[in-house]
Structures are given as structure tokens and as C-alpha cells.
Motif scaffolding. Structure first.
Motif, mmCIF file in Angstrom:
data_model
loop_
_atom_site.group_PDB
_atom_site.id
_atom_site.type_symbol
_atom_site.label_atom_id
_atom_site.label_comp_id
_atom_site.label_asym_id
_atom_site.label_seq_id
_atom_site.Cartn_x
_atom_site.Cartn_y
_atom_site.Cartn_z
ATOM 1 N N GLY A 117 0.807 -1.219 0.000
ATOM 2 C CA GLY A 117 0.000 0.000 0.000
ATOM 3 C C GLY A 117 0.837 1.264 0.000
ATOM 4 N N GLY A 118 2.143 1.120 0.203
ATOM 5 C CA GLY A 118 3.002 2.302 0.226
ATOM 6 C C GLY A 118 3.788 2.391 1.519
ATOM 7 N N GLU A 119 4.101 3.610 1.905
ATOM 8 C CA GLU A 119 4.956 3.820 3.071
ATOM 9 C C GLU A 119 4.406 4.978 3.882
ATOM 10 O OE1 GLU A 119 9.190 4.239 2.217
ATOM 11 O OE2 GLU A 119 9.281 5.874 3.673
ATOM 12 N N PHE A 120 4.280 4.797 5.164
ATOM 13 C CA PHE A 120 3.981 5.952 5.995
ATOM 14 C C PHE A 120 4.638 5.809 7.347
ATOM 15 C CE2 PHE A 120 0.640 3.070 7.202
ATOM 16 C CZ PHE A 120 0.216 3.427 8.463
ATOM 17 N N SER A 121 4.733 6.920 8.068
ATOM 18 C CA SER A 121 5.489 6.897 9.317
ATOM 19 C C SER A 121 4.755 7.655 10.410
ATOM 20 C CB SER A 121 6.878 7.493 9.095
ATOM 21 O OG SER A 121 6.769 8.863 8.801
ATOM 22 N N TRP A 122 5.072 7.329 11.629
ATOM 23 C CA TRP A 122 4.518 8.045 12.774
ATOM 24 C C TRP A 122 5.526 8.003 13.912
ATOM 25 C CZ3 TRP A 122 3.158 3.208 11.207
ATOM 26 C CH2 TRP A 122 3.171 2.172 12.148
ATOM 27 N N GLU A 123 5.261 8.804 14.911
ATOM 28 C CA GLU A 123 6.189 8.910 16.041
ATOM 29 C C GLU A 123 5.546 8.391 17.317
ATOM 30 O OE1 GLU A 123 7.140 13.035 16.187
ATOM 31 O OE2 GLU A 123 8.223 13.003 14.282
ATOM 32 N N VAL A 124 6.370 7.722 18.126
ATOM 33 C CA VAL A 124 5.898 7.171 19.398
ATOM 34 C C VAL A 124 6.888 7.588 20.482
ATOM 35 C CG1 VAL A 124 5.377 5.045 20.664
ATOM 36 C CG2 VAL A 124 4.905 5.169 18.216
ATOM 37 N N SER A 125 6.376 8.059 21.608
ATOM 38 C CA SER A 125 7.278 8.382 22.715
ATOM 39 C C SER A 125 7.761 7.085 23.355
ATOM 40 C CB SER A 125 6.558 9.258 23.746
ATOM 41 O OG SER A 125 5.580 8.492 24.416
ATOM 42 N N LEU A 126 8.887 7.152 24.053
ATOM 43 C CA LEU A 126 9.440 5.937 24.669
ATOM 44 C C LEU A 126 8.454 5.330 25.667
ATOM 45 C CD1 LEU A 126 13.254 6.584 25.257
ATOM 46 C CD2 LEU A 126 12.090 5.545 23.319
ATOM 47 N N ASP A 127 7.668 6.198 26.318
ATOM 48 C CA ASP A 127 6.671 5.716 27.291
ATOM 49 C C ASP A 127 5.643 4.795 26.641
ATOM 50 O OD1 ASP A 127 7.932 7.416 28.980
ATOM 51 O OD2 ASP A 127 6.404 8.995 28.865
ATOM 52 N N ASN A 128 5.356 5.069 25.366
ATOM 53 C CA ASN A 128 4.285 4.331 24.700
ATOM 54 C C ASN A 128 4.780 3.179 23.837
ATOM 55 O OD1 ASN A 128 2.158 5.897 25.738
ATOM 56 N ND2 ASN A 128 2.609 7.506 24.251
ATOM 57 N N LEU A 129 6.072 2.867 23.980
ATOM 58 C CA LEU A 129 6.637 1.767 23.191
ATOM 59 C C LEU A 129 6.328 0.434 23.879
ATOM 60 C CD1 LEU A 129 8.260 2.246 20.597
ATOM 61 C CD2 LEU A 129 10.333 1.806 21.912
ATOM 62 N N ASP A 130 5.995 -0.582 23.092
ATOM 63 C CA ASP A 130 5.695 -1.880 23.709
ATOM 64 C C ASP A 130 6.968 -2.548 24.218
ATOM 65 O OD1 ASP A 130 6.612 -4.036 21.487
ATOM 66 O OD2 ASP A 130 5.826 -2.218 20.527
ATOM 67 N N ALA A 131 6.764 -3.555 25.056
ATOM 68 C CA ALA A 131 7.887 -4.174 25.768
ATOM 69 C C ALA A 131 8.931 -4.765 24.825
ATOM 70 C CB ALA A 131 7.373 -5.251 26.718
ATOM 71 N N GLU A 132 8.493 -5.398 23.748
ATOM 72 C CA GLU A 132 9.467 -6.029 22.857
ATOM 73 C C GLU A 132 10.332 -4.970 22.166
ATOM 74 O OE1 GLU A 132 8.104 -8.438 19.595
ATOM 75 O OE2 GLU A 132 10.174 -9.039 19.125
ATOM 76 N N SER A 133 9.685 -3.911 21.684
ATOM 77 C CA SER A 133 10.442 -2.847 21.020
ATOM 78 C C SER A 133 11.450 -2.216 21.973
ATOM 79 C CB SER A 133 9.494 -1.767 20.501
ATOM 80 O OG SER A 133 8.500 -2.340 19.708
ATOM 81 N N LEU A 134 11.028 -2.021 23.235
ATOM 82 C CA LEU A 134 11.936 -1.443 24.231
ATOM 83 C C LEU A 134 13.154 -2.325 24.443
ATOM 84 C CD1 LEU A 134 9.855 0.074 27.190
ATOM 85 C CD2 LEU A 134 11.472 1.242 25.679
ATOM 86 N N MET A 135 12.921 -3.656 24.472
ATOM 87 C CA MET A 135 14.018 -4.585 24.667
ATOM 88 C C MET A 135 14.985 -4.531 23.485
ATOM 89 S SD MET A 135 12.908 -8.187 26.345
ATOM 90 C CE MET A 135 13.141 -9.064 24.796
ATOM 91 N N ARG A 136 14.418 -4.465 22.269
ATOM 92 C CA ARG A 136 15.257 -4.352 21.061
ATOM 93 C C ARG A 136 16.087 -3.073 21.099
ATOM 94 N NH1 ARG A 136 14.592 -8.359 16.910
ATOM 95 N NH2 ARG A 136 12.759 -9.554 17.514
ATOM 96 N N LEU A 137 15.419 -2.003 21.550
ATOM 97 C CA LEU A 137 16.109 -0.718 21.644
ATOM 98 C C LEU A 137 17.284 -0.831 22.596
ATOM 99 C CD1 LEU A 137 16.406 2.333 21.210
ATOM 100 C CD2 LEU A 137 14.679 2.696 22.969
ATOM 101 N N ASN A 138 17.032 -1.456 23.718
ATOM 102 C CA ASN A 138 18.051 -1.624 24.749
ATOM 103 C C ASN A 138 19.259 -2.398 24.229
ATOM 104 O OD1 ASN A 138 18.531 -0.843 27.396
ATOM 105 N ND2 ASN A 138 18.233 -2.954 28.118
ATOM 106 N N ASP A 139 18.993 -3.432 23.415
ATOM 107 C CA ASP A 139 20.071 -4.289 22.925
ATOM 108 C C ASP A 139 20.800 -3.703 21.712
ATOM 109 O OD1 ASP A 139 19.286 -6.018 24.871
ATOM 110 O OD2 ASP A 139 18.125 -7.332 23.535
ATOM 111 N N SER A 140 20.215 -2.705 21.072
ATOM 112 C CA SER A 140 20.731 -2.268 19.767
ATOM 113 C C SER A 140 21.941 -1.349 19.852
ATOM 114 C CB SER A 140 19.632 -1.533 19.009
ATOM 115 O OG SER A 140 19.335 -0.307 19.671
#
Ligand code: ZN
Ligand code: ZN
Length: 176
Positions: free
Chosen positions: A63-86
Motif C-alpha cells: 500500500g506504500g509507506e507511511f510513518s509516525w512517532e511514538v514516545s518511549l513511554d508508549n513503546l511496547d515491551a518487545e520494542s523497548l528490549m530491542r532498543l536496549n540491545d541495539s
């Protein structure tokens, strides 16, 4: 740690406003079971000097490409863990530190001489010049200016040299 993946976004005046880690800390691929469409979500860490840290999510699909922004508070647990390890947090933090240091170093030169090129110096003695000779247009200080008046009481400012020339040129001018 690949610090070069951090891109600095500058404002028109060259002052950094935002840093973005081009390397996604999480690439999430998934398929919508109903439609069968595939999606790729790329998570990137961004630091804005205005808003602080947040995550930019870019979603790609047929369908294409779109983007949005999420604050760290609203990030789900898995994404936070990935962020931590990256290592993305460390990369951004190191770059922000580097920029703050450069800004601090530049501060001295920015605040050193606010008058800069507009400063004028007396051509006779080199001290600060507040006046300009109306004949030769050279800058002159209080001490090396001669204040005279026309016969209509208009103020005239000369340098000494031009004042005496003016006196010689004008047979009616009284010698001081
Ligand atoms: Zn002077
Ligand atoms: Zn002059």
C-alpha cells in the motif's frame, strides 16, 4: 558501535535541531492474516533538542509507506528490549554529547564581540570612534573630532585636519 549511522539534522542557521539514528533498532516483519499483505515496520531512535527522545516508525507495505512517532513511554515491551540491545541509545547519546561540547566551545567566539565589524576606530589614534568627519568620512574619536556649526546652527563634525582646511577655505569663518 557504529556512530556514523547517526545523522544530524540542522536548521537554516546551521544549528543542530535533531539527531536520527539511520540504523533501525528493530525491523518487524508481519503478515495480515486476513488480506495476506506483508508489512515491514522499521523503528528508529530520534533525539530532538525540542522534544527529547522518541521513536520514528516507518511502515512499508504494498500500500506504500507511511510513518509516525511514538514516545518511549508508549513503546511496547518487545520494542523497548530491542532498543536496549541495539546500542542506538548510546550512539545518539554520544553524538548529542559531542554536539553539546562543540556548541560550548563555539559559545566563546559567539559572545566575544557582539559589535564585530560595526566597531569603528579613530583614524588618528585608533581608539573607539563615535563620529565621522563630514569632509573625508573618516571615523574619529571624541578627542580628534572638532564640533562646529553652520551659520544656521546645524552641527558639523570634522576631523582636525579637515577642520583647518575648512577654515582656510572659508574666508568668513572665524579662526579659533
Ligand atoms: Zn582619536
Ligand atoms: Zn576629515
Amino acid at each position: 558501535m557504529n556512530a556514523s549511522s547517526v545523522r544530524v539534522v540542522q536548521g537554516k542557521d546551521g544549528i543542530p535541531i535533531m539527531l536520527r539514528d539511520e540504523e533501525p533498532f528493530f525491523v518487524d516483519r508481519w503478515r495480515d492474516v486476513e488480506t495476506g499483505n506483508e508489512y515491514v515496520n522499521e523503528y528508529r531512535l530520534v533525539f530532538s533538542f525540542d522534544e527529547g527522545l522518541f521513536v520514528e516508525i516507518v511502515q512499508r507495505s504494498i500500500g506504500g509507506e507511511f510513518s509516525w512517532e511514538v514516545s518511549l513511554d508508549n513503546l511496547d515491551a518487545e520494542s523497548l528490549m530491542r532498543l536496549n540491545d541495539s546500542g542506538s541509545l548510546e550512539r545518539i547519546r554520544a553524538k548529542v554529547k559531542e554536539i553539546m561540547q562543540q556548541l560550548t566551545e563555539n559559545l566563546d567566539s559567539l559572545f566575544f564581540d557582539p559589535i564585530g565589524d560595526r566597531r569603528r576606530i579613530c583614524y588618528v589614534c585608533g581608539s573607539y570612534a563615535l563620529h565621522e568627519c563630514i569632509r573625508c568620512n573618516k571615523d574619529i574619536c571624541d578627542q580628534h573630532a572638532v564640533f562646529a556649526e553652520t551659520e544656521y546652527e546645524e552641527p558639523l563634525t570634522y576631523c582636525h585636519e579637515c577642520f583647518w582646511k575648512a577654515v582656510e577655505d572659508d574666508p568668513y569663518q572665524e579662526r579659533l
